[in-house]
Design a protein around this motif. Structure first.
Motif, mmCIF file in Angstrom:
data_model
loop_
_atom_site.group_PDB
_atom_site.id
_atom_site.type_symbol
_atom_site.label_atom_id
_atom_site.label_comp_id
_atom_site.label_asym_id
_atom_site.label_seq_id
_atom_site.Cartn_x
_atom_site.Cartn_y
_atom_site.Cartn_z
ATOM 1 N N VAL A 277 0.842 -1.201 0.000
ATOM 2 C CA VAL A 277 0.000 0.000 0.000
ATOM 3 C C VAL A 277 0.879 1.255 0.000
ATOM 4 O O VAL A 277 0.617 2.208 -0.739
ATOM 5 C CB VAL A 277 -0.968 -0.015 1.206
ATOM 6 C CG1 VAL A 277 -1.610 1.340 1.415
ATOM 7 C CG2 VAL A 277 -2.038 -1.090 1.004
ATOM 8 N N ARG A 278 1.983 1.221 0.754
ATOM 9 C CA ARG A 278 2.913 2.381 0.768
ATOM 10 C C ARG A 278 3.480 2.612 -0.631
ATOM 11 O O ARG A 278 3.558 3.739 -1.107
ATOM 12 C CB ARG A 278 4.056 2.128 1.766
ATOM 13 C CG ARG A 278 3.770 2.662 3.156
ATOM 14 C CD ARG A 278 5.073 2.860 3.949
ATOM 15 N NE ARG A 278 5.913 1.679 3.958
ATOM 16 C CZ ARG A 278 5.742 0.649 4.789
ATOM 17 N NH1 ARG A 278 4.776 0.686 5.681
ATOM 18 N NH2 ARG A 278 6.528 -0.399 4.731
ATOM 19 N N ARG A 279 3.883 1.504 -1.279
ATOM 20 C CA ARG A 279 4.459 1.634 -2.624
ATOM 21 C C ARG A 279 3.439 2.200 -3.600
ATOM 22 O O ARG A 279 3.753 3.052 -4.424
ATOM 23 C CB ARG A 279 4.891 0.251 -3.119
ATOM 24 C CG ARG A 279 6.369 -0.013 -2.946
ATOM 25 C CD ARG A 279 6.669 -1.444 -3.318
ATOM 26 N NE ARG A 279 7.418 -1.533 -4.560
ATOM 27 C CZ ARG A 279 7.857 -2.701 -5.059
ATOM 28 N NH1 ARG A 279 7.594 -3.830 -4.439
ATOM 29 N NH2 ARG A 279 8.542 -2.717 -6.173
ATOM 30 N N VAL A 280 2.199 1.701 -3.474
ATOM 31 C CA VAL A 280 1.138 2.162 -4.364
ATOM 32 C C VAL A 280 0.869 3.643 -4.141
ATOM 33 O O VAL A 280 0.693 4.409 -5.093
ATOM 34 C CB VAL A 280 -0.125 1.304 -4.153
ATOM 35 C CG1 VAL A 280 -1.332 1.934 -4.824
ATOM 36 C CG2 VAL A 280 0.096 -0.105 -4.701
ATOM 37 N N GLU A 281 0.878 4.075 -2.875
ATOM 38 C CA GLU A 281 0.678 5.499 -2.542
ATOM 39 C C GLU A 281 1.720 6.353 -3.245
ATOM 40 O O GLU A 281 1.431 7.422 -3.758
ATOM 41 C CB GLU A 281 0.837 5.714 -1.029
ATOM 42 C CG GLU A 281 -0.171 4.981 -0.189
ATOM 43 C CD GLU A 281 -1.409 5.822 0.066
ATOM 44 O OE1 GLU A 281 -1.288 7.050 0.017
ATOM 45 O OE2 GLU A 281 -2.481 5.230 0.281
ATOM 46 N N ARG A 282 2.944 5.870 -3.244
ATOM 47 C CA ARG A 282 4.041 6.661 -3.839
ATOM 48 C C ARG A 282 3.833 6.849 -5.349
ATOM 49 O O ARG A 282 4.076 7.912 -5.873
ATOM 50 C CB ARG A 282 5.399 5.999 -3.565
ATOM 51 C CG ARG A 282 5.964 6.345 -2.205
ATOM 52 C CD ARG A 282 7.482 6.182 -2.178
ATOM 53 N NE ARG A 282 7.883 4.801 -2.387
ATOM 54 C CZ ARG A 282 7.945 3.891 -1.425
ATOM 55 N NH1 ARG A 282 7.643 4.227 -0.197
ATOM 56 N NH2 ARG A 282 8.293 2.654 -1.692
ATOM 57 N N THR A 283 3.343 5.800 -6.020
ATOM 58 C CA THR A 283 3.128 5.969 -7.469
ATOM 59 C C THR A 283 2.044 7.012 -7.712
ATOM 60 O O THR A 283 2.088 7.727 -8.696
ATOM 61 C CB THR A 283 2.706 4.645 -8.166
ATOM 62 O OG1 THR A 283 1.626 4.083 -7.458
ATOM 63 C CG2 THR A 283 3.855 3.675 -8.247
ATOM 64 N N ARG A 284 1.063 7.095 -6.817
ATOM 65 C CA ARG A 284 0.001 8.090 -6.970
ATOM 66 C C ARG A 284 0.536 9.486 -6.708
ATOM 67 O O ARG A 284 0.182 10.427 -7.389
ATOM 68 C CB ARG A 284 -1.124 7.796 -5.979
ATOM 69 C CG ARG A 284 -2.115 6.803 -6.500
ATOM 70 C CD ARG A 284 -3.378 6.913 -5.699
ATOM 71 N NE ARG A 284 -4.404 7.643 -6.375
ATOM 72 C CZ ARG A 284 -5.154 8.547 -5.804
ATOM 73 N NH1 ARG A 284 -4.971 8.871 -4.554
ATOM 74 N NH2 ARG A 284 -6.121 9.138 -6.478
#
Lengths: 182, 256
Positions: free
Chosen positions: B68-75
């Motif tokens: 989820v942290r990684r996904v947040e960063r792409t956003r």
């Protein structure tokens, strides 16, 4: 059941992180035992799982429902990554394993081993496979879990290549009955 | 070619086990055959549903959190902007992908070749180990067989002269030959070898040549044909390679 898996992937492709979380929550508990069955180490399995779902997030836009179900889409990725991991671990291992030990690497776990380990193994076995005969289950496991090709399976089982191909086809037909709701 | 064989290949392909010519043939056939595409899709779906039918297990929450942290960063970087950039550079990326694919294929080929060679080397080593073990087992079995015979004697040999720290043991049967086990003998110098003699009535008879391994050990089998009549003394001498009809070199081991 909620949103169908295919719709979740489409929303994910649009950049919806909540859809990703729901996708993960739905499929991770199903994919995890599968990956664990192949790599047999919880830490490795967690790594593989992370790679698989990260790739699913990045590759969601490329998902084409005409080419397969969401389940097939995620499991194909998981299988490839898990088998890659096993091979990488084995290659790393080779440098440290003494020659004599190499003969025992492929040996089956002796019966009467750690009961807890065996109980866990049983839990990881897909229940649909339990409906196959012993020989059918073996051939599907060699192909799908161990990643052996038809020739390698023929060599391992000391059977003609044509027999192996036919057996895989028959085992899949039987498996189809097992997963089709009656 | 009738279509029937392709239906089998479709199943093997879906199971990820197709290889060699079959794989090449099927991959050439697949794009133009709706029937096989459907068969592969169906088989893959069957396998997926089967493989996902184990009892669910929730992985550690840390895995979800990290993702989820990684996904947040792409956003955070702005996915739309990223998409625009991606479209603009798609051609460049495609060319790069082409190069990468070729590079990966070449590397994979090399890697596969190397793995095949490694496997062959391991197999060869195992075969050698097995042959050596079997030879050893045969040797020990022979010695044990000999010991079963009440007529068999066990004779100790003592180191002599420069090889005073060496020792030997002879399991001897006047009718069945014998086994000599040696320890602590220095490896024979270049051009030399150790020779065993059986001495009866003062006459030495050649009973074979042998070398020792790096740790100074040796196990030497004496054929029954050599055992002719009662032997009084056993002796080992250092002789020129190829042996001599009678002992010429220094005695390194002898029984009393």
């Amino acid at each position: 059941m909620g949103t169908p898996g295919g719709d979740l992937i489409r929303v994910m492709a649009a950049g919806d992180r909540d859809a990703f979380a729901r996708f993960y929550d739905r499929y991770a508990p199903l994919v995890f035992p599968f990956v664990l069955r192949i790599v047999r180490d919880r830490a490795d399995a967690a790594d593989v799982l992370q790679d698989v779902f990260w790739e699913a997030w990045r590759g969601a836009a490329a998902y084409d429902s005409a080419r397969g179900t969401p389940e097939a889409w995620i499991i194909t990725r998981a299988r490839t990554r898990a088998i890659d991991r096993v091979r990488a671990v084995r290659r790393r291992g080779e440098t440290f394993v003494a020659p004599v030990d190499e003969a025992t690497v492929g040996a089956p776990t002796p019966p009467g081993g750690d009961a807890a380990v065996r109980a866990e193994e049983r839990q990881l076995v897909a229940s649909a496979l339990a409906q196959l005969s012993q020989a059918q289950r073996e051939i599907i496991e060699l192909a799908y879990y161990s990643g052996l090709t038809q020739r390698e399976i023929a060599e391992r089982l000391e059977q003609p290549l044509g027999t192996v191909k036919t057996r895989i086809r028959l085992a899949l037909a039987r498996l189809r009955e097992a997963v089709t709701p009656t | 070619m009738s279509h029937e064989p392709f239906e089998t290949l479709a199943a093997v392909y879906a199971a990820g086990a197709l290889d060699g010519d079959d794989l090449a043939q099927f991959e050439a056939h697949l794009p133009g055959c709706a029937e096989c595409q459907a068969a592969v899709r169906e088989a893959q779906d069957t396998l997926a549903r089967a493989m996902l039918s184990a009892r669910p297990q929730t992985p550690l929450p840390a895995v979800r959190e990290a993702l989820v942290r990684r996904v947040e960063r792409t956003r955070g970087a702005g996915r739309r902007a990223w998409l625009t950039w991606a479209a603009a550079t798609a051609v460049v990326a495609a060319v790069a992908a082409g190069f990468t694919a070729t590079w990966v294929a070449v590397r994979y080929e090399a890697r596969l070749g190397q793995m095949a060679r490694e496997t062959a080397a391991v197999k060869e080593r195992l075969a050698r180990n097995e042959a050596a073990l079997q030879e050893q087992v045969a040797l020990y079995r022979g010695a044990v067989e000999l010991l079963r015979d009440p007529a068999t004697r066990v004779v100790d040999l003592r180191g002599q002269g420069t090889a005073a720290s060496a020792s030997g043991r002879m399991i001897w049967n006047d009718a069945g030959g014998g086994h000599l086990f040696v320890a602590g003998l220095p490896p024979a110098p270049a051009g030399k070898t150790y020779a065993l003699w059986t001495i009866s009535g003062g006459t030495p008879r050649a009973a074979g040549l042998f070398g020792v391994d790096a740790s100074g050990r040796s196990a030497h089998r004496i054929a029954p044909e050599v055992a002719r009549g009662a032997v009084g003394v056993f002796a080992v001498t250092l002789e020129p390679e190829g042996g001599t009809p009678a002992p010429t070199g220094p005695i390194v081991l002898a029984s009393k």
